[in-house]
Design a protein around this motif. Structure first.
Motif, mmCIF file in Angstrom:
data_model
loop_
_atom_site.group_PDB
_atom_site.id
_atom_site.type_symbol
_atom_site.label_atom_id
_atom_site.label_comp_id
_atom_site.label_asym_id
_atom_site.label_seq_id
_atom_site.Cartn_x
_atom_site.Cartn_y
_atom_site.Cartn_z
ATOM 1 N N ARG A 178 2.025 17.318 -35.465
ATOM 2 C CA ARG A 178 1.300 16.313 -35.415
ATOM 3 C C ARG A 178 0.996 15.493 -34.208
ATOM 4 N NH1 ARG A 178 3.106 12.811 -39.266
ATOM 5 N NH2 ARG A 178 4.456 14.245 -40.519
ATOM 6 N N ALA A 179 2.277 15.236 -33.564
ATOM 7 C CA ALA A 179 2.069 14.413 -32.415
ATOM 8 C C ALA A 179 1.305 15.527 -31.249
ATOM 9 C CB ALA A 179 3.493 14.267 -31.925
ATOM 10 N N VAL A 180 1.744 16.663 -31.349
ATOM 11 C CA VAL A 180 1.277 17.731 -30.254
ATOM 12 C C VAL A 180 -0.211 17.833 -30.687
ATOM 13 C CG1 VAL A 180 1.216 20.282 -29.609
ATOM 14 C CG2 VAL A 180 3.405 18.730 -29.704
ATOM 15 N N THR A 181 -0.599 18.028 -31.575
ATOM 16 C CA THR A 181 -2.028 18.179 -32.164
ATOM 17 C C THR A 181 -2.960 17.074 -31.714
ATOM 18 O OG1 THR A 181 -1.495 19.525 -33.988
ATOM 19 C CG2 THR A 181 -3.649 18.402 -34.235
ATOM 20 N N GLU A 182 -2.250 15.751 -32.055
ATOM 21 C CA GLU A 182 -3.018 14.524 -31.412
ATOM 22 C C GLU A 182 -3.151 14.369 -29.909
ATOM 23 O OE1 GLU A 182 -1.907 9.841 -31.892
ATOM 24 O OE2 GLU A 182 -1.263 11.345 -33.696
ATOM 25 N N ALA A 183 -1.890 15.099 -29.389
ATOM 26 C CA ALA A 183 -1.977 14.588 -27.837
ATOM 27 C C ALA A 183 -3.065 15.573 -27.184
ATOM 28 C CB ALA A 183 -0.670 14.996 -27.447
ATOM 29 N N LEU A 184 -3.302 16.890 -27.847
ATOM 30 C CA LEU A 184 -3.973 17.797 -27.426
ATOM 31 C C LEU A 184 -5.667 17.310 -27.607
ATOM 32 C CD1 LEU A 184 -2.242 21.328 -28.354
ATOM 33 C CD2 LEU A 184 -2.531 20.674 -26.136
ATOM 34 N N THR A 185 -5.580 16.979 -28.807
ATOM 35 C CA THR A 185 -7.186 16.418 -29.231
ATOM 36 C C THR A 185 -7.453 15.427 -28.298
ATOM 37 O OG1 THR A 185 -6.539 17.098 -31.198
ATOM 38 C CG2 THR A 185 -8.450 15.664 -31.070
ATOM 39 N N GLU A 186 -6.497 14.440 -27.982
ATOM 40 C CA GLU A 186 -6.847 13.470 -27.095
ATOM 41 C C GLU A 186 -7.169 13.730 -25.705
ATOM 42 O OE1 GLU A 186 -3.891 10.485 -26.405
ATOM 43 O OE2 GLU A 186 -4.263 9.876 -28.567
ATOM 44 N N ARG A 187 -6.845 15.149 -25.263
ATOM 45 C CA ARG A 187 -7.069 15.764 -23.964
ATOM 46 C C ARG A 187 -8.319 16.544 -24.083
ATOM 47 N NH1 ARG A 187 -3.395 16.096 -19.915
ATOM 48 N NH2 ARG A 187 -4.090 18.173 -19.336
#
Ligand code: TMP
Ligand code: MG
Length: 211
Positions: free
Chosen positions: A20-29
């Protein structure tokens, strides 16, 4: 064409939280991310049968390491088309458990290491015969086996639907499995691997910069 990135680790390692954290961070980028998880409980009959096996509802099938692995593998086989479609439209397809789970848990059950024949059996079945997409990168979320076991235990006491299954309640299996995972990562089995320290908070924002 997107990249297939897999998160692997022991039961209770925190893969779900990390995904979940990785998905969120990637989406932010600004990346297009699709996240998936195996086994696909409630979605695929083989996954549901594997769960039955893990909870002792399939008679003597559970005792068969190859039998259990075949159920997990058939779930992935049935998902292969979907994964290919995902890879066509996303930048990153992030998967919580994949073929290396089958390799690591099965080898650990058989008391083999990453040079044993079970690992090759899994590759021949899933990659060569079933043709599942091969990961571009695999992340091993490494936590001490005691930490993972505590998390699995507290999940069980917090949530009646999360009763530990036969793999989760076997501490010796988990510690052997941890060792096989380390070897798979060292050998870059099927793809490059990276080990992520999961004992504390995973710094997803700095991790994704390098994905
Ligand atoms: P889960 O804990 O992610 O629900 O997965 C169930 C158990 O099955 C877990 O202990 C890991 C194991 N497993 C395999 O042995 N092979 C596989 O291919 C997968 C996806 C899971
Ligand atoms: Mg589990």
């Amino acid at each position: 064409m997107g990249r297939l990135i897999v998160i692997e680790g022991l039961d209770g390692a925190g893969k779900n939280t990390m995904a979940r954290a990785v998905t969120e961070a990637l989406t932010e980028r600004g990346a297009r991310v699709i996240s998936r998880a195996f086994p696909r409980y409630g979605e695929d009959i083989h996954a549901d049968l594997a769960r039955d096996g893990l909870h002792g509802r399939l008679g003597d099938l559970t005792e068969s390491v190859n039998g259990m692995a075949l159920l997990f593998a058939l779930d992935r086989r049935a998902a292969a088309e979907q994964l290919r479609a995902d890879l066509d439209r996303a930048d990153i397809v992030l998967v919580d458990r994949y073929v290396a789970s089958n390799a690591a848990y099965g080898a650990a059950r058989l008391r083999q290491d990453a040079d044993g024949e079970f690992i090759d059996w899994v590759r021949a079945l899933e990659v060569d015969r079933f043709g599942i997409p091969v990961p571009d990168e695999q992340l091993l979320l490494r936590v001490p086996v005691e930490v993972a076991a505590d998390r699995a235990r507290s999940r069980e006491s917090d949530d009646a639907t999360r009763a530990r299954d036969s793999y989760e309640s076997d501490d010796s299996l988990q510690s052997r499995c941890g060792r096989v995972y380390e070897q798979l990562a060292e050998r870059n089995w099927l793809s490059p691997w990276r080990v992520v320290d999961g004992a504390g908070q995973v710094d997803a924002a700095s991790l994704v910069v390098t994905l």
